[in-house]
Motif scaffolding. Structure first.
Motif, PDB file in Angstrom:
ATOM      1  N   LEU A  28       0.856  -1.177   0.000  1.00 41.50           N
ATOM      2  CA  LEU A  28       0.000   0.000   0.000  1.00 41.50           C
ATOM      3  C   LEU A  28       0.896   1.231   0.000  1.00 41.50           C
ATOM      4  N   PHE A  29       0.499   2.280  -0.704  1.00 42.89           N
ATOM      5  CA  PHE A  29       1.274   3.519  -0.692  1.00 42.89           C
ATOM      6  C   PHE A  29       0.344   4.713  -0.847  1.00 42.89           C
ATOM      7  N   ALA A  30       0.800   5.854  -0.349  1.00 43.02           N
ATOM      8  CA  ALA A  30      -0.033   7.055  -0.341  1.00 43.02           C
ATOM      9  C   ALA A  30       0.834   8.299  -0.256  1.00 43.02           C
ATOM     10  N   GLU A  31       0.227   9.437  -0.611  1.00 45.80           N
ATOM     11  CA  GLU A  31       0.817  10.743  -0.370  1.00 45.80           C
ATOM     12  C   GLU A  31       0.043  11.291   0.824  1.00 45.80           C
ATOM     13  N   VAL A  32       0.729  11.469   1.923  1.00 46.55           N
ATOM     14  CA  VAL A  32       0.092  11.720   3.219  1.00 46.55           C
ATOM     15  C   VAL A  32       0.401  13.141   3.694  1.00 46.55           C
ATOM     16  N   SER A  33      -0.620  13.814   4.184  1.00 47.13           N
ATOM     17  CA  SER A  33      -0.430  15.175   4.697  1.00 47.13           C
ATOM     18  C   SER A  33       0.429  15.175   5.956  1.00 47.13           C
ATOM     19  N   ILE A  34       0.945  16.336   6.301  1.00 42.12           N
ATOM     20  CA  ILE A  34       1.667  16.503   7.561  1.00 42.12           C
ATOM     21  C   ILE A  34       0.765  16.024   8.705  1.00 42.12           C
ATOM     22  N   THR A  35      -0.504  16.369   8.634  1.00 42.80           N
ATOM     23  CA  THR A  35      -1.470  16.052   9.674  1.00 42.80           C
ATOM     24  C   THR A  35      -1.668  14.553   9.834  1.00 42.80           C
TER      25      THR A  35
ATOM     26  N   ARG B 199       5.430  10.855   0.881  1.00 39.35           N
ATOM     27  CA  ARG B 199       5.175   9.573   0.226  1.00 39.35           C
ATOM     28  C   ARG B 199       5.485   8.502   1.258  1.00 39.35           C
ATOM     29  N   MET B 200       4.486   7.654   1.516  1.00 39.10           N
ATOM     30  CA  MET B 200       4.656   6.600   2.524  1.00 39.10           C
ATOM     31  C   MET B 200       4.173   5.275   1.942  1.00 39.10           C
TER      32      MET B 200
ATOM     33  N   PHE C 263      -0.607   9.203  12.053  1.00 39.55           N
ATOM     34  CA  PHE C 263      -1.556   8.091  11.966  1.00 39.55           C
ATOM     35  C   PHE C 263      -0.989   6.978  11.091  1.00 39.55           C
ATOM     36  N   PHE C 264      -0.517   7.315   9.900  1.00 41.44           N
ATOM     37  CA  PHE C 264      -0.014   6.291   8.993  1.00 41.44           C
ATOM     38  C   PHE C 264       1.229   5.603   9.559  1.00 41.44           C
ATOM     39  N   LYS C 265       2.104   6.357  10.213  1.00 40.69           N
ATOM     40  CA  LYS C 265       3.277   5.740  10.852  1.00 40.69           C
ATOM     41  C   LYS C 265       2.841   4.743  11.913  1.00 40.69           C
ATOM     42  N   SER C 266       1.816   5.108  12.684  1.00 38.84           N
ATOM     43  CA  SER C 266       1.340   4.218  13.753  1.00 38.84           C
ATOM     44  C   SER C 266       0.715   2.945  13.197  1.00 38.84           C
ATOM     45  N   ARG C 267       0.359   2.966  11.921  1.00 38.05           N
ATOM     46  CA  ARG C 267      -0.247   1.794  11.282  1.00 38.05           C
ATOM     47  C   ARG C 267       0.750   1.035  10.411  1.00 38.05           C
ATOM     48  N   GLY C 268       2.038   1.289  10.618  1.00 40.73           N
ATOM     49  CA  GLY C 268       3.066   0.505   9.952  1.00 40.73           C
ATOM     50  C   GLY C 268       3.589   1.057   8.644  1.00 40.73           C
ATOM     51  N   PHE C 269       3.177   2.239   8.268  1.00 39.72           N
ATOM     52  CA  PHE C 269       3.691   2.854   7.043  1.00 39.72           C
ATOM     53  C   PHE C 269       5.038   3.507   7.338  1.00 39.72           C
ATOM     54  N   GLN C 270       5.892   3.521   6.331  1.00 37.98           N
ATOM     55  CA  GLN C 270       7.194   4.164   6.446  1.00 37.98           C
ATOM     56  C   GLN C 270       7.270   5.327   5.468  1.00 37.98           C
ATOM     57  N   ILE C 271       7.989   6.359   5.882  1.00 39.08           N
ATOM     58  CA  ILE C 271       8.180   7.520   5.010  1.00 39.08           C
ATOM     59  C   ILE C 271       9.223   7.186   3.956  1.00 39.08           C
ATOM     60  N   LEU C 272       8.863   7.366   2.702  1.00 35.36           N
ATOM     61  CA  LEU C 272       9.811   7.201   1.605  1.00 35.36           C
ATOM     62  C   LEU C 272      10.539   8.514   1.366  1.00 35.36           C
ATOM     63  N   ASN C 273       9.770   9.605   1.337  1.00 30.42           N
ATOM     64  CA  ASN C 273      10.371  10.929   1.207  1.00 30.42           C
ATOM     65  C   ASN C 273       9.322  12.014   1.422  1.00 30.42           C
ATOM     66  N   GLN C 274       9.830  13.183   1.757  1.00 34.51           N
ATOM     67  CA  GLN C 274       8.993  14.380   1.827  1.00 34.51           C
ATOM     68  C   GLN C 274       8.966  14.972   0.430  1.00 34.51           C
ATOM     69  N   GLN C 275       7.823  15.530   0.048  1.00 30.62           N
ATOM     70  CA  GLN C 275       7.754  16.153  -1.273  1.00 30.62           C
ATOM     71  C   GLN C 275       6.903  17.412  -1.204  1.00 30.62           C
ATOM     72  N   THR C 276       7.056  18.235  -2.214  1.00 36.52           N
ATOM     73  CA  THR C 276       6.245  19.440  -2.347  1.00 36.52           C
ATOM     74  C   THR C 276       5.327  19.237  -3.540  1.00 36.52           C
ATOM     75  N   VAL C 277       4.028  19.426  -3.315  1.00 38.40           N
ATOM     76  CA  VAL C 277       3.040  19.309  -4.389  1.00 38.40           C
ATOM     77  C   VAL C 277       2.390  20.673  -4.577  1.00 38.40           C
ATOM     78  N   GLU C 278       1.733  20.826  -5.696  1.00 36.28           N
ATOM     79  CA  GLU C 278       1.098  22.105  -5.988  1.00 36.28           C
ATOM     80  C   GLU C 278      -0.397  21.907  -6.194  1.00 36.28           C
TER      81      GLU C 278
END
Length: 154
Positions: free
Chosen positions: A112-119, A148-149, A123-138
């Motif tokens: 599973l993968f997603a683009e996750v808000s700062i907010t 990206r997690m 939550f996603f980390k607590s559910r086992g997701f790992q950060i791949l990288n921080q990104q800037t979107v427009e």
């Protein structure tokens, strides 16, 4: 709480949930200019309806009220994932994510993968997701930070 598939008549309520959540919850981590670009007042009903129909969209319902919604794509991408502003921290996100993961496993999806808000990052980390990288979107010409997690499930 009941998790079910999206129905056409849910569109307006989902749009309102999205708007209210971004403007009341995500405003903690983003500027007013950013949340207005992300969730503008003039959202297009037809585009939202098409978007909700184009993916596996699930809603969390409590006493006839939609308290969250989430979307899964066939490649394991989680698109929209929002919990009602008045139902944060009450297990809505957990139930929605469990539903997406169960559906993904049935489809043979192993990641599973997603683009996750700062907010939503915590939550996603607590559910086992790992950060791949921080990104800037427009969004509407305004830059926002998200993450990206991903999570291996198979």
């Amino acid at each position: 709480m009941n998790i079910r598939k999206f129905h056409h008549q849910d569109t307006q309520e989902i749009m309102q949930l999205f708007y209210d959540t971004v403007h009341n919850i995500n405003i903690r981590d983003y500027t007013l200019e950013q949340v207005e670009a992300w969730a503008p007042q003039d959202m297009d009903y037809q585009k939202w309806n098409e978007h909700l129909h184009s993916k596996m969209t699930y809603v969390a319902e409590l006493d006839g009220k939609i308290v969250g919604f989430a979307q899964l794509e066939p490649n394991g991408h989680i698109d929209c994932f929002y919990c009602h502003k008045d139902f944060q921290g009450m297990g809505v996100g957990g139930k929605l994510l469990d539903t997406l993961q169960t559906q993904a496993e049935k489809l043979g999806i192993t990641r599973l993968f997603a683009e996750v808000s700062i907010t939503a990052k915590t939550f996603f980390k607590s559910r086992g997701f790992q950060i791949l990288n921080q990104q800037t979107v427009e969004r509407r010409g305004i830059k926002l930070i998200n993450y990206r997690m991903d999570k291996n499930i198979g």
